[in-house]
Design a protein around this motif. Structure first.
Motif, PDB file in Angstrom:
ATOM      1  N   GLY A 275       0.813  -1.208   0.000  1.00  0.00           N
ATOM      2  CA  GLY A 275       0.000   0.000   0.000  1.00  0.00           C
ATOM      3  C   GLY A 275       0.848   1.260   0.000  1.00  0.00           C
ATOM      4  N   GLU A 276       1.910   1.263   0.805  1.00  0.00           N
ATOM      5  CA  GLU A 276       2.790   2.427   0.866  1.00  0.00           C
ATOM      6  C   GLU A 276       3.489   2.668  -0.470  1.00  0.00           C
ATOM      7  N   LEU A 277       3.929   1.581  -1.116  1.00  0.00           N
ATOM      8  CA  LEU A 277       4.619   1.717  -2.394  1.00  0.00           C
ATOM      9  C   LEU A 277       3.680   2.204  -3.496  1.00  0.00           C
ATOM     10  N   LEU A 278       2.463   1.700  -3.511  1.00  0.00           N
ATOM     11  CA  LEU A 278       1.497   2.168  -4.507  1.00  0.00           C
ATOM     12  C   LEU A 278       1.250   3.669  -4.351  1.00  0.00           C
ATOM     13  N   ASP A 279       1.196   4.138  -3.100  1.00  0.00           N
ATOM     14  CA  ASP A 279       1.011   5.571  -2.861  1.00  0.00           C
ATOM     15  C   ASP A 279       2.245   6.364  -3.298  1.00  0.00           C
ATOM     16  N   LEU A 280       3.434   5.883  -2.927  1.00  0.00           N
ATOM     17  CA  LEU A 280       4.671   6.592  -3.246  1.00  0.00           C
ATOM     18  C   LEU A 280       4.900   6.699  -4.751  1.00  0.00           C
ATOM     19  N   LEU A 281       4.457   5.685  -5.475  1.00  0.00           N
ATOM     20  CA  LEU A 281       4.690   5.632  -6.921  1.00  0.00           C
ATOM     21  C   LEU A 281       3.492   6.131  -7.724  1.00  0.00           C
ATOM     22  N   ASP A 282       2.535   6.726  -7.038  1.00  0.00           N
ATOM     23  CA  ASP A 282       1.336   7.266  -7.699  1.00  0.00           C
ATOM     24  C   ASP A 282       0.595   6.199  -8.505  1.00  0.00           C
ATOM     25  N   LEU A 283       0.479   5.007  -7.935  1.00  0.00           N
ATOM     26  CA  LEU A 283      -0.179   3.894  -8.623  1.00  0.00           C
ATOM     27  C   LEU A 283      -1.357   3.344  -7.829  1.00  0.00           C
ATOM     28  N   ARG A 284      -1.792   4.061  -6.806  1.00  0.00           N
ATOM     29  CA  ARG A 284      -2.892   3.550  -5.981  1.00  0.00           C
ATOM     30  C   ARG A 284      -4.135   3.278  -6.820  1.00  0.00           C
ATOM     31  N   SER A 285      -4.475   4.200  -7.713  1.00  0.00           N
ATOM     32  CA  SER A 285      -5.689   4.026  -8.517  1.00  0.00           C
ATOM     33  C   SER A 285      -5.546   2.915  -9.546  1.00  0.00           C
ATOM     34  N   ALA A 286      -4.295   2.546  -9.869  1.00  0.00           N
ATOM     35  CA  ALA A 286      -4.053   1.491 -10.858  1.00  0.00           C
ATOM     36  C   ALA A 286      -3.675   0.170 -10.195  1.00  0.00           C
ATOM     37  N   GLY A 287      -3.757   0.106  -8.873  1.00  0.00           N
ATOM     38  CA  GLY A 287      -3.354  -1.101  -8.166  1.00  0.00           C
ATOM     39  C   GLY A 287      -4.159  -2.332  -8.541  1.00  0.00           C
ATOM     40  N   GLY A 288      -5.432  -2.129  -8.925  1.00  0.00           N
ATOM     41  CA  GLY A 288      -6.275  -3.262  -9.299  1.00  0.00           C
ATOM     42  C   GLY A 288      -6.294  -3.538 -10.783  1.00  0.00           C
ATOM     43  N   THR A 289      -5.473  -2.851 -11.554  1.00  0.00           N
ATOM     44  CA  THR A 289      -5.411  -3.035 -13.007  1.00  0.00           C
ATOM     45  C   THR A 289      -4.318  -4.032 -13.370  1.00  0.00           C
ATOM     46  N   LEU A 290      -4.566  -4.884 -14.355  1.00  0.00           N
ATOM     47  CA  LEU A 290      -3.551  -5.833 -14.804  1.00  0.00           C
ATOM     48  C   LEU A 290      -2.336  -5.077 -15.332  1.00  0.00           C
ATOM     49  N   VAL A 291      -1.152  -5.573 -15.009  1.00  0.00           N
ATOM     50  CA  VAL A 291       0.087  -4.921 -15.441  1.00  0.00           C
ATOM     51  C   VAL A 291       0.195  -4.896 -16.959  1.00  0.00           C
ATOM     52  N   VAL A 292      -0.394  -5.880 -17.646  1.00  0.00           N
ATOM     53  CA  VAL A 292      -0.349  -5.914 -19.103  1.00  0.00           C
ATOM     54  C   VAL A 292      -1.027  -4.688 -19.711  1.00  0.00           C
ATOM     55  N   ASP A 293      -1.924  -4.074 -18.955  1.00  0.00           N
ATOM     56  CA  ASP A 293      -2.629  -2.891 -19.440  1.00  0.00           C
ATOM     57  C   ASP A 293      -1.967  -1.585 -19.006  1.00  0.00           C
ATOM     58  N   TYR A 294      -0.824  -1.653 -18.345  1.00  0.00           N
ATOM     59  CA  TYR A 294      -0.100  -0.466 -17.916  1.00  0.00           C
ATOM     60  C   TYR A 294       0.639   0.162 -19.098  1.00  0.00           C
ATOM     61  N   SER A 295       0.865   1.472 -19.015  1.00  0.00           N
ATOM     62  CA  SER A 295       1.754   2.133 -19.960  1.00  0.00           C
ATOM     63  C   SER A 295       3.199   1.732 -19.645  1.00  0.00           C
ATOM     64  N   ALA A 296       4.130   2.105 -20.534  1.00  0.00           N
ATOM     65  CA  ALA A 296       5.537   1.767 -20.312  1.00  0.00           C
ATOM     66  C   ALA A 296       6.048   2.401 -19.023  1.00  0.00           C
ATOM     67  N   GLY A 297       5.664   3.653 -18.767  1.00  0.00           N
ATOM     68  CA  GLY A 297       6.102   4.329 -17.552  1.00  0.00           C
ATOM     69  C   GLY A 297       5.535   3.705 -16.292  1.00  0.00           C
ATOM     70  N   MET A 298       4.259   3.330 -16.328  1.00  0.00           N
ATOM     71  CA  MET A 298       3.640   2.680 -15.173  1.00  0.00           C
ATOM     72  C   MET A 298       4.290   1.326 -14.906  1.00  0.00           C
ATOM     73  N   THR A 299       4.651   0.621 -15.970  1.00  0.00           N
ATOM     74  CA  THR A 299       5.304  -0.678 -15.818  1.00  0.00           C
ATOM     75  C   THR A 299       6.650  -0.520 -15.127  1.00  0.00           C
ATOM     76  N   LYS A 300       7.394   0.530 -15.495  1.00  0.00           N
ATOM     77  CA  LYS A 300       8.666   0.804 -14.832  1.00  0.00           C
ATOM     78  C   LYS A 300       8.448   1.036 -13.337  1.00  0.00           C
ATOM     79  N   LYS A 301       7.420   1.799 -13.016  1.00  0.00           N
ATOM     80  CA  LYS A 301       7.186   2.147 -11.615  1.00  0.00           C
ATOM     81  C   LYS A 301       6.756   0.934 -10.798  1.00  0.00           C
ATOM     82  N   ILE A 302       5.908   0.086 -11.354  1.00  0.00           N
ATOM     83  CA  ILE A 302       5.463  -1.080 -10.582  1.00  0.00           C
ATOM     84  C   ILE A 302       6.608  -2.073 -10.411  1.00  0.00           C
ATOM     85  N   ALA A 303       7.504  -2.138 -11.418  1.00  0.00           N
ATOM     86  CA  ALA A 303       8.687  -3.000 -11.294  1.00  0.00           C
ATOM     87  C   ALA A 303       9.614  -2.479 -10.196  1.00  0.00           C
TER      88      ALA A 303
END
Length: 280
Positions: free
Chosen positions: A146-174
């Motif tokens: 939860g803390e990492l999703l907040d720090l990386l501005d990915l809280r709203s995308a936390g329930g989205t499949l990574v395959v549907d992430y943009s290239a930048g979002m994929t970098k951040k979740i990695a």
């Protein structure tokens, strides 16, 4: 940057205490975060890394730069236990990577450029999975995720499949997956590629706080300006060999890092190009 022991440094508020490296597990400060000696790797007749020596001080923000094909990614892959070297030794915080691979991998978080993720998981599931693989209990994993999703501005995308992430979002979740187990060393291969400026600034703050809290970061990047601004140490490699290494100021030698890079690596062509590219 000072070489104060990690347990004497006040954690940076940008990094939650649960994500900062544990001071109690820190090795003596004299032990390098990464020590490479005589590293070599060939792919057939192509020698990618040729007797490379490299020492990354504990607590440093270390930049690894070189032209395409210089051996940066190959070196980092061997250093983190992803690719077996033909020769040489690698130690992470005193642990031999290829004699005690499990322990070495527990000390390091890795963001590899171009490595496939489990992209049929959601972002939240991916970070959770990495935490569980490192033997963490579910409650701790859930808190840190939860803390990492907040720090990386990915809280709203936390329930989205990574395959549907943009290239930048994929970098951040990695990056989140690399951080969840609070490693002593972070190895990041092109971490800012495809990341928007605001997110990049947030990530830089996060990494600076991580280093301030006792961790060590190695960044491989083609952006000389970024490395010069972020890193206190840098190494320039070319053709699989070290061309220069030391503090950023030492390597720059009174010039810009980009100019020093071009001077050492060579290959710049001063040309206006063919006449057919000029429209007037």
């Amino acid at each position: 940057m000072t070489d104060a022991a990690p347990d004497s440094v006040v954690p940076d508020p940008a990094v939650p205490e649960t994500l900062a490296p544990s001071p109690g597990s820190a090795p003596p400060i004299a032990v390098p975060a990464l020590e490479i000696r005589g590293l070599r790797k060939a792919f057939g007749a192509k020698v990618a890394v040729d007797g490379l020596d490299l020492t990354v001080p504990t607590g440093s923000f270390y930049g690894l730069v070189g032209p395409n094909g210089a051996g940066k990614t190959t070196t980092l892959s061997m250093a983190t236990g992803l690719l077996r070297p033909d020769a040489g030794t690698i130690h992470i915080l005193g642990t031999d990577v290829w004699r005690d691979t499990v322990k070495a991998k527990s000390l390091v978080g890795v963001l590899s450029d171009g490595i496939a993720l489990f992209d049929r998981l959601t972002g939240e599931q991916l970070i959770t999975y990495h935490g569980l693989l490192h033997g963490m209990d579910r409650e701790t994993v859930a808190q840190r995720t939860g803390e990492l999703l907040d720090l990386l501005d990915l809280r709203s995308a936390g329930g989205t499949l990574v395959v549907d992430y943009s290239a930048g979002m994929t970098k951040k979740i990695a990056l989140g997956a690399a951080l969840v187990h609070a490693p002593r060393l972070l190895v990041l291969d092109e971490p800012f590629e495809s990341v928007d400026p605001v997110s990049a600034a947030n990530i830089r703050d996060l990494l600076a706080g991580y280093v301030h809290g006792g961790g060590t970061v190695i960044v491989s990047s083609h952006s000389m300006d970024l490395v010069q601004r972020m890193c206190d140490h840098v190494a320039i490699i070319g053709s699989g060999r070290q061309l220069a290494a030391g503090t950023t100021d030492e390597v720059r030698a009174g010039s810009t890092l980009e100019d020093r890079f071009v001077e050492l690596v060579g290959g710049r062509h001063h040309s206006e190009g063919p006449s057919w590219l000029r429209t007037s």
